[in-house]
Structure formats: structure tokens, C-alpha cells
Design a protein around this motif. Structure first.
Motif, PDB file in Angstrom:
ATOM      1  N   ARG A  16       0.983  -1.331  -0.065  1.00  0.00           N
ATOM      2  CA  ARG A  16       0.062  -0.164  -0.065  1.00  0.00           C
ATOM      3  C   ARG A  16       0.895   1.313   0.192  1.00  0.00           C
ATOM      4  N   ASP A  17       1.929   1.432   0.844  1.00  0.00           N
ATOM      5  CA  ASP A  17       2.948   2.472   0.981  1.00  0.00           C
ATOM      6  C   ASP A  17       3.462   2.643  -0.468  1.00  0.00           C
ATOM      7  N   ILE A  18       3.840   1.339  -1.352  1.00  0.00           N
ATOM      8  CA  ILE A  18       4.725   1.516  -2.505  1.00  0.00           C
ATOM      9  C   ILE A  18       3.907   2.254  -3.606  1.00  0.00           C
ATOM     10  N   VAL A  19       2.251   1.942  -3.647  1.00  0.00           N
ATOM     11  CA  VAL A  19       1.548   2.613  -4.684  1.00  0.00           C
ATOM     12  C   VAL A  19       1.010   3.609  -4.411  1.00  0.00           C
ATOM     13  N   LYS A  20       0.860   4.229  -2.946  1.00  0.00           N
ATOM     14  CA  LYS A  20      -0.020   5.412  -2.764  1.00  0.00           C
ATOM     15  C   LYS A  20       0.546   6.527  -3.681  1.00  0.00           C
ATOM     16  N   THR A  21      -0.390   7.308  -4.239  1.00  0.00           N
ATOM     17  CA  THR A  21       0.015   8.438  -5.033  1.00  0.00           C
ATOM     18  C   THR A  21       0.794   9.338  -4.390  1.00  0.00           C
ATOM     19  N   ALA A  22       0.635   9.843  -3.146  1.00  0.00           N
ATOM     20  CA  ALA A  22       1.283  10.914  -2.139  1.00  0.00           C
ATOM     21  C   ALA A  22       1.627  12.147  -2.924  1.00  0.00           C
ATOM     22  N   LEU A  59       0.785  15.694  -2.568  1.00  0.00           N
ATOM     23  CA  LEU A  59       0.597  16.684  -1.501  1.00  0.00           C
ATOM     24  C   LEU A  59       0.410  18.227  -2.187  1.00  0.00           C
ATOM     25  N   GLU A  60      -0.792  18.833  -1.369  1.00  0.00           N
ATOM     26  CA  GLU A  60      -1.271  20.157  -1.775  1.00  0.00           C
ATOM     27  C   GLU A  60      -1.558  21.190  -0.691  1.00  0.00           C
ATOM     28  N   PHE A  61      -1.236  22.543  -0.807  1.00  0.00           N
ATOM     29  CA  PHE A  61      -1.582  23.600   0.212  1.00  0.00           C
ATOM     30  C   PHE A  61      -2.411  24.220  -0.584  1.00  0.00           C
ATOM     31  N   LYS A  62      -3.625  24.276   0.066  1.00  0.00           N
ATOM     32  CA  LYS A  62      -4.621  25.041  -0.711  1.00  0.00           C
ATOM     33  C   LYS A  62      -5.199  26.228   0.348  1.00  0.00           C
ATOM     34  N   THR A  63      -5.607  27.413  -0.179  1.00  0.00           N
ATOM     35  CA  THR A  63      -6.142  28.494   0.637  1.00  0.00           C
ATOM     36  C   THR A  63      -7.652  28.302   0.742  1.00  0.00           C
ATOM     37  N   ILE A  65      -3.284  19.003   2.153  1.00  0.00           N
ATOM     38  CA  ILE A  65      -3.947  17.694   1.574  1.00  0.00           C
ATOM     39  C   ILE A  65      -3.209  16.892   1.008  1.00  0.00           C
ATOM     40  N   LEU A  66      -3.358  15.375   1.442  1.00  0.00           N
ATOM     41  CA  LEU A  66      -2.393  14.307   0.720  1.00  0.00           C
ATOM     42  C   LEU A  66      -3.384  13.428   0.273  1.00  0.00           C
ATOM     43  N   ASP A  67      -3.145  13.370  -1.079  1.00  0.00           N
ATOM     44  CA  ASP A  67      -4.126  12.231  -1.760  1.00  0.00           C
ATOM     45  C   ASP A  67      -5.714  12.491  -1.572  1.00  0.00           C
ATOM     46  N   GLY A  68      -5.861  13.895  -1.709  1.00  0.00           N
ATOM     47  CA  GLY A  68      -7.467  14.134  -1.635  1.00  0.00           C
ATOM     48  C   GLY A  68      -7.981  14.251  -0.079  1.00  0.00           C
ATOM     49  N   ASN A  69      -6.947  13.531   0.853  1.00  0.00           N
ATOM     50  CA  ASN A  69      -7.661  13.759   2.306  1.00  0.00           C
ATOM     51  C   ASN A  69      -7.091  15.013   3.045  1.00  0.00           C
ATOM     52  N   VAL A  70      -7.880  15.952   3.730  1.00  0.00           N
ATOM     53  CA  VAL A  70      -7.254  17.128   4.387  1.00  0.00           C
ATOM     54  C   VAL A  70      -6.519  16.487   5.661  1.00  0.00           C
TER      55      VAL A  70
END
Length: 413
Positions: free
Chosen positions: A113-119, A121-125, A180-185
Motif C-alpha cells: 500500500r505504501d509503495i503504490v500510494k499516489t502521495a 501533496l497540496e497546500f490550498k487556501t 491535503i495528501l491524496d485528496g484527504n485533508v
């Protein structure tokens, strides 16, 4: 003077036996009374782990091509290496597949799971504008506050990212910036003041292990292509240990049979050949340790095969020596002539096998390469022990005055 040579030979035998005891520790790691030495890493089939086949797919953002596959391979390699796995195998197979083998993994499913994670990362206002991504990161390190026990991941931005973050925090004082990481806040901290140092923190992790996993994913960067697990094979530690135990027993039985045959059929030269075989084993294991060769089941098979070839070289040499003795030559002349006449045959057989090993290494992968490397090391070592070491010991034996040709198998068999 002759007995001085005997004592010298005896001292060499004792030295080799002592070195052998130290050297066999890597392949007998559970034998507690043997001195500890540098261990030879074991492969997936001997200590357990996971074999994963990944396939890359086209997305709207990126298509599968040589450049993106190279970036995907590098990203997966960075992740695997950061996980601290011993001697991992990460290699491309075909146009869009990547093979990953991880030995000694405690939780294979989590590792995959760790290998195939998209990972990603975003910083959004607050208005949904992306101000930073994982591409702006320079480093990510997990840490734990010794006083509060708060676990966090410290982020450090590159030069461009530092400037972007400073501008964004200056324009959003009193507002929230979502991480946000992989769409999760992950969190939405409030900006109290402009941050110009190019650093940020992500908190809220249960333990350092979880924070380490996130740090590894962030440092390795987002995968450039969508990847799918198309095959996963898990080898349990107990199965690997059982395979290793059976392999060692099989090798021991084969070795004992060889030693008995050589001693019974060739007598004194056979004893010398057995001694040379011990030296051969010590040298091969030492080379494996120095080269960090990953020992696999095919590797053990190659080691046993090359051991047989080492004996085969001695057989050719001893038969030549017997022919020279029967023709009436002296012992010393027979030994010298026997080695010279047998050299071409020994060289030809070993060179052809080395060519085959080179082909296997070039076109093969994983266990096949392990077999080719172990076979090549064994063949080169066997040539050394047969052509130089055995020759030296036989000459040393002849110098002690033991010249009865029956002891060399020439008569009375």
C-alpha cells in the motif's frame, strides 16, 4: 627439513579450518556457538517477504512512455530504500511493468500500500487555490517532541517553494491553509503571521512509524503514473527458513559424498582435493560477503554446482597425473606435467560455463541473476583453487618424501 614442510602444511590446514569456522556463520545464522561475522543477506525465498508486479496506466495528465516509466521506477526505488528494506529488488519488466521484491518485510500488505500510494501533496487556501504541491518540497522528516510527545512531520521547501509559501502566508494572515495528501485533508492550520523560513509542520499522527511512512512518501514524490498491483506473492518467514534448512542439508550431503569419493578413489591427491575444496568454500563465502551477494535458493544451487565443477577440475588433473606416473616419470615431473596437460581442458569447460552465466545475468532477472552471479564467483574461485592452490599443496606433499605411487592411485587400485 622435510618435516618442516609437513609442519608448515599442517599449520596451513589449521588456519583454513579456523577461517572456515568463522566464514560459515552467514549460512548458519542460528548456530549460536559459531563466531559472528558479517552476514550474507538472504533473498526473498529464504527469509520471506513479498513479490509485487506493478503495471502503469495512462492518465489524462501523463501517458506511459520511457521518460515517465523511468521517473516511476526512480520514485518507487526511493520509497523502497527509505523503508529500510535489506537488499530490495526494483526493476522494470517490459514497457509498463515494474517488479518489486522485498525480503524480511513484517507487514507485506502495508508495504505494498505504501509503495503504490499516489502521495500527492497540496497546500490550498480557503478559496480552493493551490499554492504549493509536493514538487516544491526539499525534505520531509518525522520527529517527536520529548516533552509533549507530539509526533509531527517537518517540511522544508526548496527555494521556489519557500518564496511561494512566504507570499501565500503573507496574503492569508488570519485565514486557514489546508494541507491535503491524496485528496484527504490532514489539517487546516490558521496563519498567524507570514512564514518566510521555508518550513512547515504536519501534526496529528498516532506514532513515529506512521509519521515516518508519510515522510518517506513525501520525500519520494508523487508517482508520475497511475499504478496497479497485478500480482502479489507472499513468502512466509517459516517457509523461507524451511527452504534454507533443506538447502543446507542437501549441500552438506553432497559435500560429504564428494569428500568420501575423492578420498577413497584418489587417496592422497583426493585428500589434497578435499582440503582445496574447504579453501574454495571459504573464499566463495568471503566473496559473497564482500560483494553483498543476496543468497537465494538458485544461488545455493549455483554454489553446489560450482563446487562439483571444482572437483571435476581436480579429477581431470589427477587422471593426467596418474597417466604420467604410469609412463614412468618421477612424482614431481608427473605433477607438473599433469597440471600443464589438464589446464586447457579445465580452462575450456570453465570459460564456456562463464559465457552461459553471463548470458543468464544479462537476459535474466531476480533469482536468475542471483544464480548467474553465484555460479560465476564459484567458477572463478574453483579455477584458482584447482590450478594454483591444489598444485602448490601437491608439490609441498611431494617434497615431504611421500613418493609411493600407490598413494596417488597409480597402482594397486
Amino acid at each position: 627439513m622435510k618435516w618442516d614442510r609437513v609442519l608448515r602444511l599442517f599449520a596451513v590446514v589449521i588456519a583454513v579450518v579456523v577461517i572456515a569456522v568463522f566464514s560459515v556463520q552467514p549460512i548458519f545464522p542460528n548456530v549460536k556457538w559459531l563466531p559472528l561475522t558479517k552476514e550474507i543477506p538472504l533473498g526473498l525465498d529464504l527469509q520471506g517477504g513479498v513479490h509485487v508486479a506493478l503495471e502503469a496506466h495512462d492518465t489524462e495528465q501523463a501517458k506511459v512512455n520511457d521518460e515517465n516509466m523511468k521517473q516511476l521506477l526512480e520514485a518507487i526505488e526511493r520509497r523502497v530504500n527509505a523503508f529500510g528494506v535489506s537488499e530490495p529488488i526494483v526493476q522494470q519488466e517490459g514497457d509498463r511493468r515494474i517488479i518489486v521484491e522485498l525480503a524480511g518485510i513484517k507487514d507485506p500488505d502495508q508495504a505494498v500500500r505504501d509503495i503504490v500510494k499516489t502521495a500527492f501533496l497540496e497546500f490550498k487556501t480557503e478559496d480552493g487555490k493551490t499554492i504549493l504541491t509536493g514538487a516544491d518540497l526539499k525534505n520531509a522528516v518525522e520527529s517527536s517532541d520529548p516533552v509533549t510527545n507530539v509526533v509531527e512531520v517537518g517540511l522544508e521547501f526548496n527555494k521556489e517553494g519557500t518564496q511561494k509559501f512566504a507570499e501565500a502566508t503573507s496574503a492569508n494572515v488570519g485565514k486557514r491553509i489546508a494541507i491535503i495528501l491524496d485528496g484527504n485533508v490532514l489539517q487546516t492550520p490558521v496563519v498567524n503571521e507570514p512564514i518566510t523560513g521555508g518550513k512547515a509542520r504536519i501534526t496529528g499522527y498516532a506514532n513515529l512509524e506512521e509519521a515516518h511512512t508519510i515522510a518517506v512518501l513525501l520525500k519520494s514524490g508523487a508517482l508520475p503514473l497511475k499504478t496497479e498491483v497485478i500480482e502479489k506473492r507472499t513468502v512466509g518467514p517459516s517457509l523461507g527458513a524451511d527452504s534454507l534448512s533443506k538447502s543446507i542439508k542437501a549441500a552438506a550431503v553432497g559435500l560429504i559424498a564428494i569428500l568420501i569419493f575423492m578420498l577413497g578413489y584418489y587417496r592422497l591427491p583426493g585428500m589434497v582435493a578435499n582440503f582445496a575444496l574447504v579453501v574454495y568454500g571459504v573464499i566463495v563465502i568471503a566473496i559473497f560477503a564482500a560483494m553483498h551477494v543476496v543468497l537465494t535458493l538458485p544461488g545455493i544451487a549455483a554454489f553446489v554446482l560450482s563446487m562439483g565443477m571444482a572437483v571435476d577440475a581436480n579429477v581431470i588433473i589427477f587422471e593426467r597425473i596418474k597417466e604420467e606416473l604410469k609412463s614412468g616419470k618421477s612424482l614431481r615431473s608427473s605433477i607438473e606435467s599433469g597440471f600443464k596437460r589438464a589446464f586447457v581442458a579445465v580452462l575450456d569447460s570453465n570459460v564456456t560455463t562463464l559465457i552461459a552465466a553471463a548470458v543468464l545475468f544479462y537476459f535474466g532477472s531476480g533469482p536468475i541473476k542471483s544464480f548467474a552471479v553465484a555460479l560465476s564467483v564459484g567458477i572463478l574461485t574453483s579455477m584458482f583453487t584447482a590450478i594454483t592452490f591444489t598444485r602448490w599443496v601437491l608439490h609441498l606433499t611431494a617434497s615431504t618424501g611421500i613418493k609411493n605411487t600407490k598413494l596417488y592411485g597409480a597402482q594397486g587400485r
